[in-house]
Every structure is written in C-alpha cells, then in structure tokens.
Design an enzyme around this catalytic site. Structure first.
Site, PDB file in Angstrom:
ATOM      1  N   GLY A  86       0.815  -1.204   0.000  1.00  0.00           N
ATOM      2  CA  GLY A  86       0.000   0.000   0.000  1.00  0.00           C
ATOM      3  C   GLY A  86       0.846   1.251   0.000  1.00  0.00           C
ATOM      4  O   GLY A  86       2.022   1.236   0.378  1.00  0.00           O
ATOM      5  N   ASP A  87       0.234   2.325  -0.459  1.00  0.00           N
ATOM      6  CA  ASP A  87       0.897   3.634  -0.486  1.00  0.00           C
ATOM      7  C   ASP A  87      -0.036   4.611   0.204  1.00  0.00           C
ATOM      8  O   ASP A  87      -0.840   5.278  -0.421  1.00  0.00           O
ATOM      9  CB  ASP A  87       1.173   4.066  -1.926  1.00  0.00           C
ATOM     10  CG  ASP A  87       1.926   5.386  -2.011  1.00  0.00           C
ATOM     11  OD1 ASP A  87       2.268   5.925  -0.944  1.00  0.00           O
ATOM     12  OD2 ASP A  87       2.155   5.872  -3.126  1.00  0.00           O
ATOM     13  N   GLY A  88       0.061   4.663   1.528  1.00  0.00           N
ATOM     14  CA  GLY A  88      -0.839   5.507   2.294  1.00  0.00           C
ATOM     15  C   GLY A  88      -0.287   6.907   2.461  1.00  0.00           C
ATOM     16  O   GLY A  88       0.763   7.255   1.929  1.00  0.00           O
ATOM     17  N   PHE A  90       1.715   9.756   3.712  1.00  0.00           N
ATOM     18  CA  PHE A  90       3.002   9.956   4.364  1.00  0.00           C
ATOM     19  C   PHE A  90       3.930   8.756   4.345  1.00  0.00           C
ATOM     20  O   PHE A  90       4.926   8.754   5.034  1.00  0.00           O
ATOM     21  CB  PHE A  90       2.822  10.416   5.815  1.00  0.00           C
ATOM     22  CG  PHE A  90       2.174  11.761   5.951  1.00  0.00           C
ATOM     23  CD1 PHE A  90       2.680  12.859   5.299  1.00  0.00           C
ATOM     24  CD2 PHE A  90       1.044  11.919   6.734  1.00  0.00           C
ATOM     25  CE1 PHE A  90       2.085  14.090   5.415  1.00  0.00           C
ATOM     26  CE2 PHE A  90       0.439  13.152   6.855  1.00  0.00           C
ATOM     27  CZ  PHE A  90       0.964  14.237   6.204  1.00  0.00           C
ATOM     28  N   GLY A  91       3.636   7.712   3.582  1.00  0.00           N
ATOM     29  CA  GLY A  91       4.602   6.626   3.566  1.00  0.00           C
ATOM     30  C   GLY A  91       4.106   5.367   2.882  1.00  0.00           C
ATOM     31  O   GLY A  91       2.921   5.204   2.608  1.00  0.00           O
ATOM     32  N   ASP A 214      -9.311  11.856   6.433  1.00  0.00           N
ATOM     33  CA  ASP A 214      -9.023  11.313   5.102  1.00  0.00           C
ATOM     34  C   ASP A 214      -9.756   9.990   4.900  1.00  0.00           C
ATOM     35  O   ASP A 214      -9.164   9.006   4.446  1.00  0.00           O
ATOM     36  CB  ASP A 214      -7.520  11.142   4.910  1.00  0.00           C
ATOM     37  CG  ASP A 214      -7.134  11.042   3.431  1.00  0.00           C
ATOM     38  OD1 ASP A 214      -7.925  11.485   2.583  1.00  0.00           O
ATOM     39  OD2 ASP A 214      -6.046  10.520   3.135  1.00  0.00           O
TER      40      ASP A 214
END
Length: 364
Positions: A86-88, A90-91, A214
């Site tokens: 995953g690409d959440g 802030f990181g 979010d």
C-alpha cells in the site's frame, strides 16, 4: 604673516584635525567588544535531546515482544519494493512476517511526516491506545535516526478500493468470469458501511475526540469476513473539547473533502468526517469514484455527489446502483433509505449533517 601662508596653515590644520577624528572613529568601530555587541554572531542550533537518541522502539500489544529496527529491516528485506502492499498518506506500507510468526503491516514514514519527536510520540501514544474492532490496530513503532516506522496489524483482504475496482482482487479469472460472484454483494457492502460508521462514531465520542480527515475507500481495509477496519491515521489530529482543531495543513483527498475544507476553512471538525463518510457510502453503492468526473445525463461532466443529488431529486434510486450488483432480492425501500442517509451526510451545511452515532443508529 601673508594671507596666502595663513590660508595654507589653516587648511593643513583642518586636514590634520579631521584625520585625527576619523582615526578615533575607526578605532572605536574596530573595538572587538563593541563589534560583538552591535552584531552578535548567530547561535548554533542544538538538537533537542530526544532527537539525539538514535534508536528507540515501543510495542502496544502485550502479545508482542519488543520490535527492533534490525528485525524490521530483515523481514522486509531492507524495505524491498516487492513487499509493498500500500501507499498511504506519508509513507509506503510493507507486508512482513516477524520472527514470532506474526504477519504485520509495516509503514515507513516519509522524513517530513512529523515535525518533531515530541509530536510523533504524542500521536503514537494516542493511537496505540485505540482498541476497536473496526479500526486497524497499531502494534508499535521504531525510530532509528531520521527513520520512523509504524507496525500495524495485517488485514487479510486488502483495501475496499481494490474490491470495488480491481477485478483481480474480486476473484475474476483471466477471461473475466467471476470466481466468487457473491463477493461484495449488497449485504456485504452494507456490512462494510456499518463497520466504518461504528469505527468513526467511536473515534468521535472519545473523551478527546479524534478526527480522521481522510476517509476514503483506500483507507478502509477488509478482513477475512469482510469486516471493515479504518486505517491510515497519517492525517488524524486530536481535537480539543471544543471539537475543533486549527490547522494550516490542507488535509484529505479531492472528491471526499467537505466543501468547507475546500473553500478555505482550516477547522477540522467531526462533520467533516461525516461528509467524507457520506461520499464513501455513495461510492460503495454506485461503484463510481468520487474524484473522477463522468458524463451526466445532459452530456456534461458531473461528479458523484452532484449526480446522486440530481438522481435522488428525480427518485431514480435503482438506476444509481452499481451495475455489477445483482438487483435480485434487492428491496427498493432499503436502497431509498440508504441514499437518504448518505445524502444527509453530504449536506453542504455542516450543521445539518447527522453525527456518526446517529448514522450508526439509522443504519442498524
């Protein structure tokens, strides 16, 4: 004495006198003490004592032993791109199996995700205490120099976003034939909506409420039974007792953000989360991305909230349902009530939106 000689002597004397005066002034300006007082040298920056600590870790789950940075580097193969799940906010998030045999999600924060260790510790302490079946559990964290790494429970079936739009996740074969056609049927989608609502209601009714800021399909993870778990608190901020938090950071995702955030309101509020949740409800029912415009009935581009509002005003409820969903045994009254709740949540006026506790009651 002749006038010419007198004039010459007077000029010479004046020159000598002015030379002496300038010499004195120059000497005074060259005085080191006076120079220091006039122009103090810049102070060297001293890092806070906490920032000088090179390695630190903590766990919030008593079932887990202390997790060290070395083990995280080993089990993620030095944070190999092959393990990214995953690409959440802030990181990046990696799947990893610890030496104890427990599979976890490891999130390596971007260097500028938090301004300082004090803020980071406060955020982690708060989030580490959250215990709710519909919120992804934080297991611990590690700090090594500028690296800050979070350890979360691993949620088996990935994100809701994948199950709504990625056919491979939904169990389709290469030919496009559904292997599990009942996955994410109407009842499953209602279960997911109810789980997200319960998780948000819990956060909003804490003694010190927490705003997520979010809420979106990619931040909802699904377990083996398709239970919903709210993830990614990268934009979460604690609220004070006035239920507001002033921030200069624009937070959220276009399409999900409430209009008051978009038009310059820097006040994060629980009604803001309610709006994002309402958008998520519309997305789950229609199968349409809220941040992608599509062709409206009159041929012009329209976004999800506006489209649903228009369709509801014309009482065209069943036409809005995701075309991938079977209409068989789908009661129209349930669909009407569903859209009634969702449209209340996406009201432009924050004061008109229900609380998440009210939403839970209406859904259940």
């Amino acid at each position: 004495m002749e006038p010419a000689l007198q004039a010459l002597l007077a000029a010479t004397g004046s020159f000598l006198f002015m030379t002496i005066i300038f010499a004195v002034i120059y000497a005074l300006c060259k005085d080191p003490k006076k120079h220091t007082r006039r122009h103090p040298p810049p102070r060297a920056r001293t890092a806070p004592a906490a920032e000088l600590s090179s390695i630190e870790s903590a766990t919030f789950d008593p079932a887990l032993t202390r997790i060290e940075i070395g083990e995280l580097a080993r089990v993620t193969r030095d944070f190999s791109p092959d393990l990214i799940i995953g690409d959440g906010s802030f990181g990046l998030v990696y799947r990893a199996k610890l030496a104890s045999g427990v599979t976890v999600a490891v999130k390596k924060l971007a260097p500028d995700a938090f301004q300082g260790l004090r803020e980071f510790h406060a955020e982690m302490e708060t989030l580490g205490k959250i215990q709710h079946p519909n919120i992804v559990k934080m297991l611990g964290f590690c700090i090594a120099g500028s690296d800050r790494i979070l350890i979360y429970e691993y949620v088996a079936k990935g994100s809701l976003d994948q199950w709504l739009y990625d056919m491979s996740s939904m169990g389709y074969d290469v030919a496009g034939t559904a292997k599990c056609p009942k996955l994410l049927d109407w009842e499953t989608r209602i279960k997911i909506v109810q789980g997200v609502a319960r998780g948000l209601a819990y956060m909003h009714t804490l003694y010190t409420p927490i705003i997520h800021r979010d809420i979106k399909a990619s931040n909802i993870l699904l377990d083996a039974e398709f239970g919903a778990h709210i993830a990614d608190f990268g934009l979460a901020r604690l609220m004070d007792r006035s239920h507001s938090h002033v921030s200069t950071q624009v937070a959220g995702t276009m399409g999900y953000m409430p209009p008051e955030y978009i038009y310059g309101c820097m006040m994060a509020t629980t009604p803001g989360d309610v709006y994002s949740f309402g958008v998520l409800m519309l997305e789950i029912a229609t199968g349409r991305r809220p941040n992608f415009p599509f062709a409206g009935g009159d041929g012009y581009e329209i976004r999800l909230v506006e489209w649903v509002t228009n369709m509801v005003s014309q009482k065209r409820y069943m036409e809005m349902i995701d075309p991938n969903l079977s209409r068989e045994n789908l009661p129209e009254n349930d669909v009407i009530n569903y859209f009634a709740i969702a449209t209340m949540c996406v009201s432009e006026d924050p004061k008109v939106r229900p609380t998440m506790s009210d939403v839970v009651g209406m859904l259940e």
